[in-house]
Design a protein around this motif. Structure first.
Motif, PDB file in Angstrom:
ATOM      1  N   ALA A 123     -35.094  72.461  68.969  1.00 56.39           N
ATOM      2  CA  ALA A 123     -34.134  73.068  69.582  1.00 56.39           C
ATOM      3  C   ALA A 123     -33.153  73.915  68.593  1.00 56.39           C
ATOM      4  CB  ALA A 123     -33.103  71.982  70.286  1.00 56.39           C
ATOM      5  N   VAL A 124     -32.909  73.327  67.423  1.00 54.26           N
ATOM      6  CA  VAL A 124     -31.951  74.037  66.636  1.00 54.26           C
ATOM      7  C   VAL A 124     -32.742  75.004  65.506  1.00 54.26           C
ATOM      8  CG1 VAL A 124     -30.181  72.588  67.061  1.00 54.26           C
ATOM      9  CG2 VAL A 124     -31.782  71.846  65.395  1.00 54.26           C
ATOM     10  N   ASP A 125     -33.826  74.578  65.347  1.00 57.38           N
ATOM     11  CA  ASP A 125     -34.735  75.357  64.098  1.00 57.38           C
ATOM     12  C   ASP A 125     -35.999  75.447  64.758  1.00 57.38           C
ATOM     13  OD1 ASP A 125     -35.272  76.647  61.881  1.00 57.38           O
ATOM     14  OD2 ASP A 125     -35.361  74.552  60.603  1.00 57.38           O
ATOM     15  N   PRO A 126     -36.270  76.184  65.804  1.00 60.05           N
ATOM     16  CA  PRO A 126     -37.451  76.554  66.474  1.00 60.05           C
ATOM     17  C   PRO A 126     -38.753  76.656  65.550  1.00 60.05           C
ATOM     18  CG  PRO A 126     -35.980  78.234  67.192  1.00 60.05           C
ATOM     19  CD  PRO A 126     -35.275  77.149  66.288  1.00 60.05           C
ATOM     20  N   GLY A 127     -38.327  77.924  64.577  1.00 63.40           N
ATOM     21  CA  GLY A 127     -39.354  78.107  63.841  1.00 63.40           C
ATOM     22  C   GLY A 127     -39.636  77.424  62.548  1.00 63.40           C
ATOM     23  N   GLY A 128     -38.704  76.548  62.405  1.00 59.45           N
ATOM     24  CA  GLY A 128     -38.631  75.774  61.128  1.00 59.45           C
ATOM     25  C   GLY A 128     -38.178  76.440  59.644  1.00 59.45           C
ATOM     26  N   ARG A 138     -19.840  85.534  75.452  1.00 57.74           N
ATOM     27  CA  ARG A 138     -20.831  84.932  74.297  1.00 57.74           C
ATOM     28  C   ARG A 138     -21.743  83.958  74.540  1.00 57.74           C
ATOM     29  NH1 ARG A 138     -15.467  85.739  71.790  1.00 57.74           N
ATOM     30  NH2 ARG A 138     -15.139  83.333  72.099  1.00 57.74           N
ATOM     31  N   PRO A 139     -22.809  84.003  73.808  1.00 57.92           N
ATOM     32  CA  PRO A 139     -23.801  82.893  74.018  1.00 57.92           C
ATOM     33  C   PRO A 139     -23.256  81.570  73.797  1.00 57.92           C
ATOM     34  CG  PRO A 139     -24.715  84.683  72.644  1.00 57.92           C
ATOM     35  CD  PRO A 139     -23.376  84.996  72.829  1.00 57.92           C
ATOM     36  N   LEU A 140     -23.599  80.473  74.321  1.00 54.81           N
ATOM     37  CA  LEU A 140     -22.935  79.263  74.365  1.00 54.81           C
ATOM     38  C   LEU A 140     -23.937  78.398  73.510  1.00 54.81           C
ATOM     39  CD1 LEU A 140     -22.258  78.098  78.118  1.00 54.81           C
ATOM     40  CD2 LEU A 140     -21.092  79.409  76.660  1.00 54.81           C
ATOM     41  N   GLU A 141     -23.461  77.500  72.695  1.00 53.50           N
ATOM     42  CA  GLU A 141     -24.232  76.713  71.725  1.00 53.50           C
ATOM     43  C   GLU A 141     -24.739  75.463  72.275  1.00 53.50           C
ATOM     44  OE1 GLU A 141     -22.418  76.812  67.419  1.00 53.50           O
ATOM     45  OE2 GLU A 141     -20.882  75.870  68.719  1.00 53.50           O
ATOM     46  N   LEU A 142     -25.543  75.941  73.253  1.00 55.32           N
ATOM     47  CA  LEU A 142     -26.408  74.878  74.164  1.00 55.32           C
ATOM     48  C   LEU A 142     -27.441  74.141  73.119  1.00 55.32           C
ATOM     49  CD1 LEU A 142     -26.697  76.416  77.416  1.00 55.32           C
ATOM     50  CD2 LEU A 142     -25.003  74.515  76.783  1.00 55.32           C
ATOM     51  N   ALA A 143     -27.853  74.713  72.312  1.00 54.22           N
ATOM     52  CA  ALA A 143     -29.142  74.352  71.552  1.00 54.22           C
ATOM     53  C   ALA A 143     -28.718  73.149  70.798  1.00 54.22           C
ATOM     54  CB  ALA A 143     -29.914  75.236  70.516  1.00 54.22           C
ATOM     55  N   LEU A 197     -31.352  66.047  73.824  1.00 53.87           N
ATOM     56  CA  LEU A 197     -32.330  65.873  74.897  1.00 53.87           C
ATOM     57  C   LEU A 197     -33.764  65.733  74.153  1.00 53.87           C
ATOM     58  CD1 LEU A 197     -31.099  67.865  78.008  1.00 53.87           C
ATOM     59  CD2 LEU A 197     -31.009  65.296  77.436  1.00 53.87           C
ATOM     60  N   GLU A 198     -33.874  66.579  73.431  1.00 59.43           N
ATOM     61  CA  GLU A 198     -35.092  66.539  72.548  1.00 59.43           C
ATOM     62  C   GLU A 198     -35.505  65.259  71.862  1.00 59.43           C
ATOM     63  OE1 GLU A 198     -37.275  68.863  68.662  1.00 59.43           O
ATOM     64  OE2 GLU A 198     -36.045  69.923  69.896  1.00 59.43           O
ATOM     65  N   LEU A 199     -34.368  64.911  71.149  1.00 63.28           N
ATOM     66  CA  LEU A 199     -34.289  63.396  70.381  1.00 63.28           C
ATOM     67  C   LEU A 199     -34.399  62.335  71.445  1.00 63.28           C
ATOM     68  CD1 LEU A 199     -31.853  64.250  67.795  1.00 63.28           C
ATOM     69  CD2 LEU A 199     -34.060  64.048  67.487  1.00 63.28           C
ATOM     70  N   ALA A 200     -33.711  62.650  72.687  1.00 63.10           N
ATOM     71  CA  ALA A 200     -33.947  61.223  73.636  1.00 63.10           C
ATOM     72  C   ALA A 200     -35.310  61.398  74.353  1.00 63.10           C
ATOM     73  CB  ALA A 200     -32.934  61.847  74.909  1.00 63.10           C
ATOM     74  N   GLU A 201     -36.239  62.492  74.405  1.00 63.44           N
ATOM     75  CA  GLU A 201     -37.503  62.560  74.868  1.00 63.44           C
ATOM     76  C   GLU A 201     -38.425  61.671  73.883  1.00 63.44           C
ATOM     77  OE1 GLU A 201     -40.970  65.564  76.205  1.00 63.44           O
ATOM     78  OE2 GLU A 201     -39.055  66.319  75.543  1.00 63.44           O
ATOM     79  N   ALA A 202     -38.116  62.008  72.236  1.00 63.95           N
ATOM     80  CA  ALA A 202     -38.881  61.492  71.437  1.00 63.95           C
ATOM     81  C   ALA A 202     -38.569  59.998  71.412  1.00 63.95           C
ATOM     82  CB  ALA A 202     -38.348  62.015  69.932  1.00 63.95           C
ATOM     83  N   ARG A 203     -37.867  59.301  71.921  1.00 67.28           N
ATOM     84  CA  ARG A 203     -37.500  58.004  71.979  1.00 67.28           C
ATOM     85  C   ARG A 203     -37.661  57.466  73.399  1.00 67.28           C
ATOM     86  NH1 ARG A 203     -38.372  57.843  67.246  1.00 67.28           N
ATOM     87  NH2 ARG A 203     -36.849  56.891  65.568  1.00 67.28           N
ATOM     88  N   ALA A 204     -38.034  58.249  74.229  1.00 66.89           N
ATOM     89  CA  ALA A 204     -38.214  57.793  75.505  1.00 66.89           C
ATOM     90  C   ALA A 204     -36.934  57.156  76.361  1.00 66.89           C
ATOM     91  CB  ALA A 204     -39.247  57.030  75.878  1.00 66.89           C
ATOM     92  N   VAL A 252     -21.071  79.835  60.677  1.00 65.24           N
ATOM     93  CA  VAL A 252     -21.665  80.521  61.925  1.00 65.24           C
ATOM     94  C   VAL A 252     -22.537  79.592  62.902  1.00 65.24           C
ATOM     95  CG1 VAL A 252     -22.322  82.638  60.526  1.00 65.24           C
ATOM     96  CG2 VAL A 252     -23.892  80.777  60.614  1.00 65.24           C
ATOM     97  N   LYS A 253     -22.238  80.189  64.285  1.00 64.34           N
ATOM     98  CA  LYS A 253     -22.826  79.300  65.302  1.00 64.34           C
ATOM     99  C   LYS A 253     -24.179  79.321  65.078  1.00 64.34           C
ATOM    100  CE  LYS A 253     -18.796  79.523  68.011  1.00 64.34           C
ATOM    101  NZ  LYS A 253     -18.013  79.650  69.332  1.00 64.34           N
ATOM    102  N   ALA A 254     -24.710  78.169  65.877  1.00 66.05           N
ATOM    103  CA  ALA A 254     -26.339  78.073  65.671  1.00 66.05           C
ATOM    104  C   ALA A 254     -27.332  79.376  65.977  1.00 66.05           C
ATOM    105  CB  ALA A 254     -26.538  76.748  66.624  1.00 66.05           C
ATOM    106  N   PRO A 255     -27.038  80.128  67.016  1.00 66.20           N
ATOM    107  CA  PRO A 255     -27.875  81.141  67.162  1.00 66.20           C
ATOM    108  C   PRO A 255     -27.993  82.146  66.208  1.00 66.20           C
ATOM    109  CG  PRO A 255     -26.445  80.874  69.215  1.00 66.20           C
ATOM    110  CD  PRO A 255     -25.949  79.947  68.010  1.00 66.20           C
ATOM    111  N   ALA A 256     -26.948  82.399  65.338  1.00 63.56           N
ATOM    112  CA  ALA A 256     -26.822  83.209  64.507  1.00 63.56           C
ATOM    113  C   ALA A 256     -27.157  82.917  62.936  1.00 63.56           C
ATOM    114  CB  ALA A 256     -25.494  84.053  64.311  1.00 63.56           C
ATOM    115  N   LEU A 257     -27.373  81.509  62.858  1.00 61.85           N
ATOM    116  CA  LEU A 257     -27.475  80.795  61.349  1.00 61.85           C
ATOM    117  C   LEU A 257     -28.482  81.154  60.701  1.00 61.85           C
ATOM    118  CD1 LEU A 257     -26.305  78.578  59.682  1.00 61.85           C
ATOM    119  CD2 LEU A 257     -27.322  77.047  60.777  1.00 61.85           C
ATOM    120  N   GLU A 258     -29.771  81.357  61.387  1.00 70.98           N
ATOM    121  CA  GLU A 258     -31.291  81.621  60.504  1.00 70.98           C
ATOM    122  C   GLU A 258     -30.768  83.185  60.120  1.00 70.98           C
ATOM    123  OE1 GLU A 258     -35.607  82.694  61.110  1.00 70.98           O
ATOM    124  OE2 GLU A 258     -34.941  81.169  62.316  1.00 70.98           O
TER     125      GLU A 258
END
Length: 338
Positions: free
Chosen positions: A128-133, A285-290, A297-304, A85-91
Protein backbone atom coordinates in the motif's frame (compact mmCIF):
# COMPACT_ATOMS: atom_id res chain seq x y z
CA UNK A 1 43.10 19.09 26.62
CA UNK A 2 39.31 19.44 26.40
CA UNK A 3 37.53 17.47 23.73
CA UNK A 4 37.00 19.31 20.48
CA UNK A 5 33.38 20.32 19.90
CA UNK A 6 31.39 18.00 17.67
CA UNK A 7 30.96 19.55 14.21
CA UNK A 8 27.50 20.75 13.24
CA UNK A 9 25.61 18.11 11.25
CA UNK A 10 24.58 19.16 7.77
CA UNK A 11 20.80 18.82 7.54
CA UNK A 12 18.61 18.66 4.46
CA UNK A 13 14.83 18.69 4.48
CA UNK A 14 13.08 17.32 1.41
CA UNK A 15 9.65 18.86 1.14
CA UNK A 16 8.79 22.54 1.64
CA UNK A 17 5.20 22.03 2.70
CA UNK A 18 3.96 23.25 6.06
CA UNK A 19 5.80 20.70 8.23
CA UNK A 20 9.03 20.73 6.23
CA UNK A 21 9.08 24.53 6.17
CA UNK A 22 8.37 24.75 9.89
CA UNK A 23 11.15 22.30 10.71
CA UNK A 24 13.57 24.16 8.45
CA UNK A 25 12.65 27.46 10.06
CA UNK A 26 13.05 26.20 13.61
CA UNK A 27 16.43 24.61 12.90
CA UNK A 28 17.80 27.53 10.89
CA UNK A 29 16.61 30.03 13.51
CA UNK A 30 18.68 28.08 16.05
CA UNK A 31 21.78 28.31 13.85
CA UNK A 32 21.76 24.84 12.30
CA UNK A 33 23.22 24.16 8.86
CA UNK A 34 19.98 23.58 6.93
CA UNK A 35 19.09 23.15 3.26
CA UNK A 36 15.42 23.05 2.29
CA UNK A 37 14.52 21.27 -0.95
CA UNK A 38 11.60 22.90 -2.76
CA UNK A 39 10.22 22.97 -6.29
CA UNK A 40 8.34 25.28 -8.62
CA UNK A 41 6.40 28.21 -7.24
CA UNK A 42 7.30 27.35 -3.66
CA UNK A 43 11.02 27.55 -4.45
CA UNK A 44 10.55 30.88 -6.23
CA UNK A 45 8.59 32.28 -3.27
CA UNK A 46 11.28 31.22 -0.79
CA UNK A 47 14.02 32.84 -2.86
CA UNK A 48 11.99 36.01 -3.24
CA UNK A 49 10.42 36.40 0.22
CA UNK A 50 12.51 34.20 2.49
CA UNK A 51 10.90 31.74 4.90
CA UNK A 52 8.25 33.37 7.05
CA UNK A 53 6.79 31.52 9.98
CA UNK A 54 4.98 32.19 13.24
CA UNK A 55 4.76 29.96 16.28
CA UNK A 56 4.29 30.39 20.02
CA UNK A 57 7.68 32.13 20.12
CA UNK A 58 6.64 34.90 17.75
CA UNK A 59 6.96 35.78 14.06
CA UNK A 60 10.21 35.29 12.14
CA UNK A 61 11.56 35.79 8.63
CA UNK A 62 14.68 33.92 7.53
CA UNK A 63 16.62 35.26 4.56
CA UNK A 64 17.36 33.01 1.58
CA UNK A 65 20.23 32.57 1.03
CA UNK A 66 21.66 33.53 4.39
CA UNK A 67 20.05 31.96 7.42
CA UNK A 68 18.60 29.21 5.22
CA UNK A 69 19.72 27.56 1.99
CA UNK A 70 17.19 26.36 -0.58
CA UNK A 71 17.62 24.22 -3.67
CA UNK A 72 15.55 22.22 -6.11
CA UNK A 73 17.80 19.15 -5.79
CA UNK A 74 20.56 17.96 -3.46
CA UNK A 75 23.97 17.60 -5.04
CA UNK A 76 26.05 15.99 -2.25
CA UNK A 77 25.56 13.85 0.88
CA UNK A 78 24.36 15.41 4.13
CA UNK A 79 24.57 14.15 7.71
CA UNK A 80 20.81 14.02 8.26
CA UNK A 81 18.08 13.81 5.64
CA UNK A 82 14.53 14.60 6.76
CA UNK A 83 11.77 13.37 4.43
CA UNK A 84 8.79 15.72 4.79
CA UNK A 85 6.68 14.87 1.75
CA UNK A 86 3.41 13.01 1.73
CA UNK A 87 3.21 9.38 0.72
CA UNK A 88 2.11 9.81 -2.94
CA UNK A 89 5.16 11.98 -3.70
CA UNK A 90 7.74 10.26 -1.53
CA UNK A 91 9.33 7.92 -4.07
CA UNK A 92 9.80 10.62 -6.70
CA UNK A 93 11.15 13.13 -4.19
CA UNK A 94 13.67 10.68 -2.80
CA UNK A 95 14.72 9.50 -6.26
CA UNK A 96 15.43 13.10 -7.29
CA UNK A 97 17.64 13.62 -4.23
CA UNK A 98 19.58 10.39 -3.86
CA UNK A 99 22.79 12.41 -4.13
CA UNK A 100 22.02 13.75 -0.66
CA UNK A 101 22.11 10.29 0.91
CA UNK A 102 25.60 8.95 1.52
CA UNK A 103 26.64 5.75 3.33
CA UNK A 104 26.85 7.64 6.65
CA UNK A 105 23.69 9.72 6.25
CA UNK A 106 20.82 9.19 8.63
CA UNK A 107 17.39 9.29 7.05
CA UNK A 108 14.46 10.54 9.16
CA UNK A 109 11.07 10.04 7.47
CA UNK A 110 8.45 12.36 8.98
CA UNK A 111 5.51 10.54 7.44
CA UNK A 112 1.95 9.80 8.50
CA UNK A 113 0.49 6.36 9.05
CA UNK A 114 2.39 3.13 8.45
CA UNK A 115 5.83 3.98 7.00
CA UNK A 116 7.43 1.81 4.35
CA UNK A 117 10.19 0.72 6.75
CA UNK A 118 7.83 -0.51 9.45
CA UNK A 119 8.06 -4.21 8.68
CA UNK A 120 11.58 -4.76 7.43
CA UNK A 121 11.41 -8.18 9.09
CA UNK A 122 8.79 -9.24 6.53
CA UNK A 123 11.46 -9.22 3.85
CA UNK A 124 9.18 -7.43 1.38
CA UNK A 125 7.58 -3.99 1.15
CA UNK A 126 4.12 -3.06 2.37
CA UNK A 127 2.42 -2.76 -0.99
CA UNK A 128 0.00 0.00 0.00
CA UNK A 129 2.83 2.43 0.78
CA UNK A 130 5.61 1.05 -1.44
CA UNK A 131 3.91 -0.81 -4.30
CA UNK A 132 7.01 -1.19 -6.44
CA UNK A 133 9.39 -1.78 -3.55
CA UNK A 134 11.57 1.16 -4.60
CA UNK A 135 11.70 2.77 -1.15
CA UNK A 136 12.47 -0.64 0.32
CA UNK A 137 15.46 -0.84 -2.04
CA UNK A 138 16.67 2.77 -1.99
CA UNK A 139 17.07 3.38 1.74
CA UNK A 140 19.12 0.91 3.85
CA UNK A 141 17.25 0.06 7.03
CA UNK A 142 20.36 0.57 9.15
CA UNK A 143 20.39 4.26 8.14
CA UNK A 144 16.78 5.02 9.09
CA UNK A 145 15.87 6.82 12.31
CA UNK A 146 12.21 6.17 13.10
CA UNK A 147 10.05 9.15 13.96
CA UNK A 148 6.63 10.22 15.08
CA UNK A 149 5.77 13.89 14.79
CA UNK A 150 3.26 15.72 16.93
CA UNK A 151 4.05 19.02 15.22
CA UNK A 152 1.30 20.87 13.37
CA UNK A 153 1.56 23.67 10.85
CA UNK A 154 -0.44 25.38 8.15
CA UNK A 155 0.00 28.03 5.48
CA UNK A 156 -1.67 31.41 5.59
CA UNK A 157 -2.76 33.02 2.33
CA UNK A 158 0.48 35.02 2.05
CA UNK A 159 2.65 31.91 2.44
CA UNK A 160 3.48 32.37 6.12
CA UNK A 161 3.78 29.07 7.98
CA UNK A 162 1.82 29.07 11.24
CA UNK A 163 2.03 26.66 14.17
CA UNK A 164 -0.08 27.20 17.28
CA UNK A 165 0.94 24.35 19.61
CA UNK A 166 4.27 23.28 21.17
CA UNK A 167 6.58 21.38 18.83
CA UNK A 168 7.02 17.72 19.75
CA UNK A 169 8.89 14.96 17.98
CA UNK A 170 9.78 11.38 18.91
CA UNK A 171 12.85 9.72 17.41
CA UNK A 172 14.19 6.24 17.90
CA UNK A 173 15.86 3.29 16.18
CA UNK A 174 13.76 1.21 13.81
CA UNK A 175 15.84 -1.91 14.51
CA UNK A 176 17.73 -3.01 17.65
CA UNK A 177 21.04 -1.95 16.12
CA UNK A 178 19.69 1.01 14.18
CA UNK A 179 21.10 4.55 14.45
CA UNK A 180 20.19 6.65 17.46
CA UNK A 181 19.77 10.43 17.22
CA UNK A 182 22.58 11.36 19.60
CA UNK A 183 24.06 14.56 18.13
CA UNK A 184 20.82 15.32 16.30
CA UNK A 185 19.01 15.48 19.65
CA UNK A 186 21.02 18.53 20.71
CA UNK A 187 20.24 20.32 17.45
CA UNK A 188 16.51 19.65 17.73
CA UNK A 189 16.17 20.67 21.36
CA UNK A 190 18.14 23.86 20.67
CA UNK A 191 15.52 24.61 18.00
CA UNK A 192 12.74 24.50 20.59
CA UNK A 193 11.47 21.02 19.77
CA UNK A 194 10.42 18.84 22.70
CA UNK A 195 12.20 15.60 21.80
CA UNK A 196 11.29 12.13 23.02
CA UNK A 197 14.25 9.81 22.43
CA UNK A 198 12.36 6.54 22.33
CA UNK A 199 14.00 3.16 22.79
CA UNK A 200 11.08 1.59 20.91
CA UNK A 201 9.53 3.73 18.18
CA UNK A 202 6.96 1.20 16.93
CA UNK A 203 4.42 1.62 19.78
CA UNK A 204 4.43 5.36 19.15
CA UNK A 205 3.84 4.77 15.43
CA UNK A 206 0.88 2.53 16.26
CA UNK A 207 -0.56 5.11 18.67
CA UNK A 208 -0.30 7.91 16.11
CA UNK A 209 -1.84 5.63 13.48
CA UNK A 210 -4.82 4.85 15.74
CA UNK A 211 -5.46 8.57 16.13
CA UNK A 212 -4.99 9.39 12.44
CA UNK A 213 -7.02 6.46 11.14
CA UNK A 214 -9.94 7.17 13.45
CA UNK A 215 -10.03 10.96 13.06
CA UNK A 216 -8.56 11.86 9.63
CA UNK A 217 -10.76 9.55 7.61
CA UNK A 218 -13.92 10.42 9.54
CA UNK A 219 -13.33 14.16 9.41
CA UNK A 220 -12.65 13.98 5.66
CA UNK A 221 -15.93 12.10 5.23
CA UNK A 222 -18.20 14.28 7.36
CA UNK A 223 -16.39 17.64 7.08
CA UNK A 224 -16.30 18.20 10.84
CA UNK A 225 -13.61 19.43 13.18
CA UNK A 226 -12.41 17.15 15.96
CA UNK A 227 -14.46 18.86 18.65
CA UNK A 228 -17.56 18.55 16.45
CA UNK A 229 -16.94 14.83 16.02
CA UNK A 230 -16.52 14.43 19.79
CA UNK A 231 -19.81 16.28 20.39
CA UNK A 232 -21.79 14.05 18.00
CA UNK A 233 -22.56 10.70 19.72
CA UNK A 234 -22.82 8.70 16.50
CA UNK A 235 -19.65 10.13 14.95
CA UNK A 236 -17.73 9.84 18.19
CA UNK A 237 -18.74 6.18 18.49
CA UNK A 238 -17.44 5.52 14.97
CA UNK A 239 -14.11 7.13 15.77
CA UNK A 240 -13.73 5.12 18.97
CA UNK A 241 -14.63 1.91 17.12
CA UNK A 242 -11.92 2.50 14.50
CA UNK A 243 -9.36 3.26 17.23
CA UNK A 244 -10.33 0.05 19.04
CA UNK A 245 -9.90 -1.95 15.83
CA UNK A 246 -6.44 -0.42 15.40
CA UNK A 247 -5.54 -1.42 18.95
CA UNK A 248 -6.54 -5.00 18.14
CA UNK A 249 -4.46 -4.92 14.97
CA UNK A 250 -1.43 -3.60 16.86
CA UNK A 251 -1.75 -6.45 19.38
CA UNK A 252 -1.80 -8.94 16.51
CA UNK A 253 1.57 -7.52 15.44
CA UNK A 254 2.97 -7.72 18.98
CA UNK A 255 2.38 -4.18 20.25
CA UNK A 256 0.11 -3.06 23.10
CA UNK A 257 -1.41 0.41 22.80
CA UNK A 258 -4.36 2.18 24.45
CA UNK A 259 -5.97 5.01 22.48
CA UNK A 260 -9.71 4.38 22.10
CA UNK A 261 -10.78 5.09 25.68
CA UNK A 262 -9.17 8.51 25.76
CA UNK A 263 -10.07 9.53 22.21
CA UNK A 264 -13.28 11.51 22.92
CA UNK A 265 -11.52 13.70 25.48
CA UNK A 266 -8.52 14.16 23.16
CA UNK A 267 -10.79 15.27 20.30
CA UNK A 268 -12.56 17.72 22.59
CA UNK A 269 -9.24 19.20 23.72
CA UNK A 270 -8.15 19.58 20.09
CA UNK A 271 -10.99 22.04 19.55
CA UNK A 272 -11.83 23.41 16.10
CA UNK A 273 -9.03 21.44 14.45
CA UNK A 274 -9.34 20.36 10.83
CA UNK A 275 -7.28 17.27 10.18
CA UNK A 276 -4.78 17.13 7.33
CA UNK A 277 -7.03 14.76 5.38
CA UNK A 278 -10.01 17.08 5.62
CA UNK A 279 -7.90 20.04 4.53
CA UNK A 280 -6.50 18.06 1.61
CA UNK A 281 -9.99 17.08 0.49
CA UNK A 282 -11.24 20.66 0.69
CA UNK A 283 -8.23 21.85 -1.31
CA UNK A 284 -8.65 19.14 -3.95
CA UNK A 285 -5.37 17.41 -3.10
CA UNK A 286 -4.87 13.61 -3.01
CA UNK A 287 -5.64 12.09 0.38
CA UNK A 288 -3.06 10.07 2.30
CA UNK A 289 -5.24 6.98 2.31
CA UNK A 290 -2.40 4.58 1.50
CA UNK A 291 -0.37 4.93 4.73
CA UNK A 292 -3.26 5.84 7.03
CA UNK A 293 -5.98 3.41 5.89
CA UNK A 294 -4.90 0.99 3.16
CA UNK A 295 -1.65 -0.15 4.82
CA UNK A 296 -3.39 -1.06 8.12
CA UNK A 297 -6.01 -3.03 6.20
CA UNK A 298 -3.23 -4.83 4.31
CA UNK A 299 -1.61 -5.76 7.62
CA UNK A 300 -4.99 -6.82 9.01
CA UNK A 301 -5.50 -9.18 6.09
CA UNK A 302 -2.05 -10.66 6.67
CA UNK A 303 -3.07 -11.55 10.25
CA UNK A 304 -6.72 -12.41 9.43
CA UNK A 305 -7.93 -9.54 11.62
CA UNK A 306 -11.39 -8.14 10.93
CA UNK A 307 -11.73 -4.34 10.88
CA UNK A 308 -15.36 -3.86 9.83
CA UNK A 309 -15.86 -0.25 10.94
CA UNK A 310 -12.58 0.84 9.35
CA UNK A 311 -13.51 -0.95 6.13
CA UNK A 312 -16.98 0.70 6.05
CA UNK A 313 -15.56 4.14 6.75
CA UNK A 314 -12.95 3.84 4.02
CA UNK A 315 -15.53 2.56 1.52
CA UNK A 316 -17.85 5.50 2.23
CA UNK A 317 -15.03 8.00 1.83
CA UNK A 318 -13.76 6.43 -1.39
CA UNK A 319 -17.28 6.40 -2.84
CA UNK A 320 -17.63 10.14 -2.20
CA UNK A 321 -14.23 10.82 -3.73
CA UNK A 322 -15.12 8.85 -6.86
CA UNK A 323 -18.41 10.74 -7.11
CA UNK A 324 -16.58 14.06 -6.76
CA UNK A 325 -18.65 15.12 -3.77
CA UNK A 326 -17.46 17.75 -1.28
CA UNK A 327 -17.77 17.19 2.47
CA UNK A 328 -20.92 18.86 3.83
CA UNK A 329 -20.91 22.31 5.39
CA UNK A 330 -17.24 23.28 5.11
CA UNK A 331 -15.77 26.07 2.97
CA UNK A 332 -12.37 25.62 1.29
CA UNK A 333 -9.30 26.42 3.41
CA UNK A 334 -5.68 27.41 2.84
CA UNK A 335 -2.76 25.15 3.76
CA UNK A 336 -2.52 21.83 5.48
CA UNK A 337 -1.92 20.55 8.96
CA UNK A 338 -0.79 17.28 10.43
Amino acid sequence: MPDAPMPRPSIAIIGAGAIGSLLAGLLARAGADVTLVARGARLEALRRDGLRFRDLGGAFTLTVPGALKVTDRLQSPVSVLFLCVKAPALEAALSDNLAGMGPDSRVVPLVNGIPWWFFDDLGHPIHAVDPGGRLFEMVPFDQIVGSVTMMTAGFEADGTVVSTIPHKLALGPTTPNGPRPVDLADVLTAAGIDLDRADHIRPLVWEKLAINLSTNTLSALCGHTLEEIAADPALCARAVAVAAETEHLARAWGCQIAVAAGLPAAMTRAGAFRTSMLQDRLAGRPLELAPIALAPLELAEARAIAMPETTRLLAELQAELVAGLAPPGTPPVQGAQR
